[in-house]
Design a protein around this motif. Structure first.
Motif, PDB file in Angstrom:
ATOM      1  N   ARG A  25      15.866  17.978 -10.654  1.00 10.23           N
ATOM      2  CA  ARG A  25      16.797  19.404 -10.248  1.00 10.23           C
ATOM      3  C   ARG A  25      17.979  19.324 -11.245  1.00 10.23           C
ATOM      4  O   ARG A  25      18.215  20.660 -11.550  1.00 10.23           O
ATOM      5  CB  ARG A  25      17.581  18.913  -8.973  1.00 10.23           C
ATOM      6  N   GLU A  29      18.345  22.978 -13.109  1.00  9.06           N
ATOM      7  CA  GLU A  29      19.669  23.714 -13.167  1.00  9.06           C
ATOM      8  C   GLU A  29      19.863  24.173 -14.652  1.00  9.06           C
ATOM      9  O   GLU A  29      20.515  25.212 -14.974  1.00  9.06           O
ATOM     10  CB  GLU A  29      20.777  22.751 -12.551  1.00  9.06           C
ATOM     11  N   SER A 108      26.310  18.650  -3.386  1.00  9.78           N
ATOM     12  CA  SER A 108      26.064  19.757  -2.669  1.00  9.78           C
ATOM     13  C   SER A 108      24.838  20.208  -2.505  1.00  9.78           C
ATOM     14  O   SER A 108      24.376  21.076  -1.861  1.00  9.78           O
ATOM     15  CB  SER A 108      26.905  20.930  -3.574  1.00  9.78           C
ATOM     16  N   TRP A 109      23.708  19.487  -3.035  1.00  9.92           N
ATOM     17  CA  TRP A 109      22.388  19.610  -2.971  1.00  9.92           C
ATOM     18  C   TRP A 109      21.839  19.270  -1.692  1.00  9.92           C
ATOM     19  O   TRP A 109      20.657  19.259  -1.160  1.00  9.92           O
ATOM     20  CB  TRP A 109      21.577  19.067  -4.011  1.00  9.92           C
TER      21      TRP A 109
END
Length: 280
Positions: A25, A29, A108-109
Motif C-alpha cells: 500500500r 501511494e 487511516s487505512w
C-alpha cells in the motif's frame, strides 16, 4: 486486466499478511496505484478476516509492465521512473523503518476501534506451531519472564489472546488432538511432554490474575488487541501491528524478538515509540 496496480503475494500467517499489505500500500501511494493481494491458496483461512479490514484480493497479477519486488529491492521501487509499471511484491518486509514515519497514514487505512476506557492489560500468547518448533522452542521466554514484564504495568484486569482452543491444563493427548493452521514435521518437533509442560506453566502462572480468555477469529483478535491501553506480547507480527495501529499508552515487546535467528533477527522490538519497552 488490472493496470497501474501493486500486487502482493501473501504467505501463510495473518500478521505476515499485514506487513505485506502495508508495504504494498505504501508503494501504491507513492506511485498513485491500486493495491491488490494474492492469497497463498484459494481456501486460505485468513481471506475473510483480511477482507473485513478492507484488503482487496485478486486471483492473478497483470502481466503488463510487471516489476518484481523482493525484500532486497523494496526501497529501490520508490522511484518515479517506475510509475507506469505494475508491481508484484513477494517477501515479508518486516522492517520498522519502512513504517515508522508513516504511522498516522497507515492507521487511516484501517477502521477505527473503540478504545477501552480502563487500564486492563492484554497479553498475546501465540502457541500453535510455536509450541512444537525445535529451532525456536528453547529460546522462548519462560513464564517467569512474562510475570516480570506484567509487573511493569499498572492494570486492573488481565485478558489473554491466544490461538489455543481452551485456556486450561492440557495433557499430551490433548495437545496431539489440537489442529492448528500449520503442521510441523515430527523431526522438527520438541518432545511433546516438554510442550505440555511449557503451556501448563502459563496456565498456572497467570492463574493469580484470573485472566479472561475468549475464542475469536484472528481478525477479531487483531481488533481486540488494538483497543487496549496496555499491551504485552512476545514475537508476534499480529500483535506488533495491533500495537502499532493502536493508541496504547504502554506496550511491552519481547526484546530479543526471535533470538534463534542470530544476525538475521528482525528489528521490530527496537522501534522507538513512546511508551514501548523491551522485556526479556
Amino acid at each position: 486486466m488490472i493496470d497501474n496496480s501493486v500486487f502482493v503475494q501473501m504467505t501463510n500467517g495473518f500478521g505476515n499478511n499485514i506487513f505485506q499489505y502495508v508495504a504494498a500500500r505504501l508503494l501504491s501511494e507513492f506511485h498513485n496505484n491500486k493495491t491488490y493481494a494474492i492469497a497463498p491458496t484459494q481456501d486460505y483461512y485468513a481471506i475473510s478476516c483480511l477482507e473485513k479490514l478492507g484488503i482487496q484480493f485478486s486471483r492473478q497479477s497483470s502481466n503488463n509492465r510487471l516489476l518484481y519486488v523482493s525484500d532486497n529491492d523494496y526501497i529501490q521501487a520508490f522511484n518515479s521512473e517506475y510509475s507506469k509499471n505494475n508491481f508484484l511484491l513477494s517477501g515479508y518486509f518486516e522492517d520498522y523503518k519502512y513504517y515508522l514515519n508513516h504511522r498516522d497514514m497507515i492507521k487511516s487505512w484501517f477502521s477505527k476501534v473503540e478504545n477501552r476506557q480502563n487500564n486492563d492489560l492484554v497479553i498475546h500468547i501465540r502457541t500453535g506451531d510455536r509450541l512444537f518448533m525445535k529451532n525456536e522452542f528453547y529460546t522462548k521466554p519462560k513464564i517467569s519472564s512474562y510475570l516480570n514484564a506484567v509487573q511493569q504495568f499498572d492494570f486492573e484486569n488481565l485478558h489473554i489472546v491466544t490461538d489455543m482452543p481452551k485456556w486450561d491444563y492440557i495433557t499430551a493427548q490433548d495437545l496431539k488432538n489440537i489442529k492448528f493452521h500449520r503442521t510441523i514435521p515430527d523431526d522438527q518437533c520438541v518432545p511433546i511432554d516438554e510442550s505440555v509442560e511449557y503451556f501448563n506453566s502459563f496456565v498456572d502462572g497467570f492463574k493469580q490474575y484470573k485472566p479472561d480468555v475468549q475464542k475469536r477469529s484472528v481478525g477479531e483478535d487483531f481488533n481486540f488487541i488494538r483497543s487496549f491501553k496496555n499491551i504485552l506480547f512476545e514475537h508476534g507480527t499480529l500483535s506488533w501491528w495491533a500495537a502499532f495501529l493502536s493508541d496504547a499508552e504502554k506496550v511491552g515487546v519481547y526484546g530479543p524478538w526471535r533470538p534463534f535467528k542470530g544476525n538475521k533477527n528482525k528489528n521490530l522490538s527496537q522501534i522507538p515509540l513512546d511508551g514501548w519497552f523491551k522485556w526479556e
